[in-house]
Design a protein around this motif. Structure first.
Motif, mmCIF file in Angstrom:
data_model
loop_
_atom_site.group_PDB
_atom_site.id
_atom_site.type_symbol
_atom_site.label_atom_id
_atom_site.label_comp_id
_atom_site.label_asym_id
_atom_site.label_seq_id
_atom_site.Cartn_x
_atom_site.Cartn_y
_atom_site.Cartn_z
ATOM 1 N N LEU A 83 53.392 -1.617 19.224
ATOM 2 C CA LEU A 83 54.466 -1.440 18.248
ATOM 3 C C LEU A 83 55.316 -2.703 18.175
ATOM 4 C CD1 LEU A 83 55.984 0.449 16.327
ATOM 5 C CD2 LEU A 83 57.268 1.277 18.321
ATOM 6 N N ARG A 84 55.713 -3.209 19.311
ATOM 7 C CA ARG A 84 56.547 -4.415 19.364
ATOM 8 C C ARG A 84 55.796 -5.623 18.802
ATOM 9 N NH1 ARG A 84 57.679 -8.565 23.258
ATOM 10 N NH2 ARG A 84 59.801 -9.304 22.971
ATOM 11 N N ALA A 85 54.552 -5.810 19.228
ATOM 12 C CA ALA A 85 53.765 -6.950 18.759
ATOM 13 C C ALA A 85 53.581 -6.902 17.243
ATOM 14 C CB ALA A 85 52.402 -6.974 19.461
ATOM 15 N N THR A 86 53.350 -5.726 16.712
ATOM 16 C CA THR A 86 53.148 -5.588 15.270
ATOM 17 C C THR A 86 54.431 -5.890 14.510
ATOM 18 O OG1 THR A 86 51.437 -3.935 15.666
ATOM 19 C CG2 THR A 86 52.318 -4.062 13.441
ATOM 20 N N ARG A 87 55.544 -5.371 14.985
ATOM 21 C CA ARG A 87 56.826 -5.638 14.327
ATOM 22 C C ARG A 87 57.119 -7.134 14.317
ATOM 23 N NH1 ARG A 87 61.417 -7.091 16.231
ATOM 24 N NH2 ARG A 87 61.027 -6.398 18.358
ATOM 25 N N ILE A 88 56.907 -7.791 15.447
ATOM 26 C CA ILE A 88 57.177 -9.226 15.537
ATOM 27 C C ILE A 88 56.231 -9.998 14.634
ATOM 28 C CG2 ILE A 88 57.037 -11.221 17.100
ATOM 29 C CD1 ILE A 88 58.179 -9.305 19.295
ATOM 30 N N THR A 89 54.946 -9.648 14.634
ATOM 31 C CA THR A 89 53.967 -10.312 13.772
ATOM 32 C C THR A 89 54.351 -10.182 12.311
ATOM 33 O OG1 THR A 89 52.168 -9.993 15.356
ATOM 34 C CG2 THR A 89 51.539 -10.348 13.065
ATOM 35 N N ASP A 136 54.654 12.745 12.287
ATOM 36 C CA ASP A 136 54.958 12.284 10.932
ATOM 37 C C ASP A 136 55.695 10.948 10.944
ATOM 38 O OD1 ASP A 136 57.137 13.732 11.946
ATOM 39 O OD2 ASP A 136 57.830 14.344 9.971
ATOM 40 N N LEU A 137 56.519 10.708 11.962
ATOM 41 C CA LEU A 137 57.180 9.414 12.073
ATOM 42 C C LEU A 137 56.171 8.338 12.482
ATOM 43 C CD1 LEU A 137 59.672 7.701 11.834
ATOM 44 C CD2 LEU A 137 60.268 8.330 14.179
ATOM 45 N N LEU A 138 55.224 8.678 13.328
ATOM 46 C CA LEU A 138 54.172 7.731 13.695
ATOM 47 C C LEU A 138 53.433 7.251 12.450
ATOM 48 C CD1 LEU A 138 52.437 6.244 15.788
ATOM 49 C CD2 LEU A 138 51.088 8.340 16.002
ATOM 50 N N ALA A 139 53.124 8.166 11.557
ATOM 51 C CA ALA A 139 52.455 7.800 10.303
ATOM 52 C C ALA A 139 53.356 6.895 9.462
ATOM 53 C CB ALA A 139 52.067 9.046 9.526
ATOM 54 N N SER A 140 54.640 7.179 9.415
ATOM 55 C CA SER A 140 55.580 6.341 8.656
ATOM 56 C C SER A 140 55.683 4.936 9.254
ATOM 57 C CB SER A 140 56.970 6.977 8.625
ATOM 58 O OG SER A 140 56.946 8.181 7.909
ATOM 59 N N ILE A 141 55.682 4.862 10.574
ATOM 60 C CA ILE A 141 55.726 3.559 11.246
ATOM 61 C C ILE A 141 54.485 2.742 10.875
ATOM 62 C CG2 ILE A 141 55.572 2.414 13.495
ATOM 63 C CD1 ILE A 141 57.300 4.761 14.614
ATOM 64 N N ALA A 142 53.325 3.366 10.965
ATOM 65 C CA ALA A 142 52.076 2.679 10.636
ATOM 66 C C ALA A 142 52.081 2.222 9.179
ATOM 67 C CB ALA A 142 50.884 3.582 10.920
ATOM 68 N N ASP A 143 52.561 3.071 8.285
ATOM 69 C CA ASP A 143 52.642 2.699 6.871
ATOM 70 C C ASP A 143 53.577 1.508 6.670
ATOM 71 O OD1 ASP A 143 50.897 4.734 6.186
ATOM 72 O OD2 ASP A 143 52.480 6.066 5.416
ATOM 73 N N PHE A 144 54.748 1.564 7.285
ATOM 74 C CA PHE A 144 55.722 0.483 7.131
ATOM 75 C C PHE A 144 55.166 -0.836 7.662
ATOM 76 C CE2 PHE A 144 59.210 -2.065 8.971
ATOM 77 C CZ PHE A 144 59.829 -2.422 7.796
ATOM 78 N N LEU A 145 54.491 -0.785 8.805
ATOM 79 C CA LEU A 145 53.958 -1.999 9.422
ATOM 80 C C LEU A 145 52.593 -2.391 8.860
ATOM 81 C CD1 LEU A 145 55.018 -1.330 13.117
ATOM 82 C CD2 LEU A 145 56.097 -2.895 11.479
ATOM 83 N N ASN A 146 52.065 -1.551 7.977
ATOM 84 C CA ASN A 146 50.789 -1.813 7.321
ATOM 85 C C ASN A 146 49.635 -1.979 8.316
ATOM 86 O OD1 ASN A 146 49.177 -2.092 5.034
ATOM 87 N ND2 ASN A 146 49.368 -4.310 5.044
ATOM 88 N N VAL A 147 49.554 -1.035 9.242
ATOM 89 C CA VAL A 147 48.450 -0.982 10.200
ATOM 90 C C VAL A 147 47.983 0.463 10.313
ATOM 91 C CG1 VAL A 147 49.154 -2.974 11.594
ATOM 92 C CG2 VAL A 147 49.999 -0.709 12.193
ATOM 93 N N PRO A 148 46.738 0.679 10.727
ATOM 94 C CA PRO A 148 46.289 2.052 10.953
ATOM 95 C C PRO A 148 46.980 2.654 12.181
ATOM 96 C CG PRO A 148 44.413 0.520 10.843
ATOM 97 C CD PRO A 148 45.667 -0.296 10.889
#
Length: 91
Positions: free
Chosen positions: A6-12, A44-56
């Motif tokens: 999660l952290r690595a994706t947000r930073i990337t 449902d929040l996990l899905a929203s996080i993935a959508d926002f960060l554009n990752v599966p």
């Protein structure tokens, strides 16, 4: 582990903690707890996080073998700056 990815994706993706929390409509502290590994989001929040960060979602859950079997690759470097050490509490 989820919190590291999660952290690595947000930073990337170039998002701040605050921008990510705002986009997900959750308190900053809640999001910080996800990245710290103190809490995990509900589905449902996990899905929203993935959508926002554009990752599966599977990427965030470290299901690399499954993604590879589908031919899916994710453009996220898992190398990110080290976490700042937490201040020591004085007794």
């Amino acid at each position: 582990m989820f919190h590291d990815r999660l952290r690595a994706t947000r930073i990337t993706r170039g998002y701040t903690l605050q921008k990510t929390a705002d986009a997900l409509d959750i308190p900053l502290r809640t999001y910080q707890n996800y990245e710290a590994g103190v809490r995990e989001p509900h589905l449902d929040l996990l899905a929203s996080i993935a959508d926002f960060l554009n990752v599966p979602v599977d990427f965030l859950l470290s299901r690399d073998d499954y993604l590879e079997s589908l031919g899916v690759s994710v453009d996220v470097s898992l190398e990110c700056p080290p976490r700042r050490p937490r201040p020591q509490k004085s007794h």
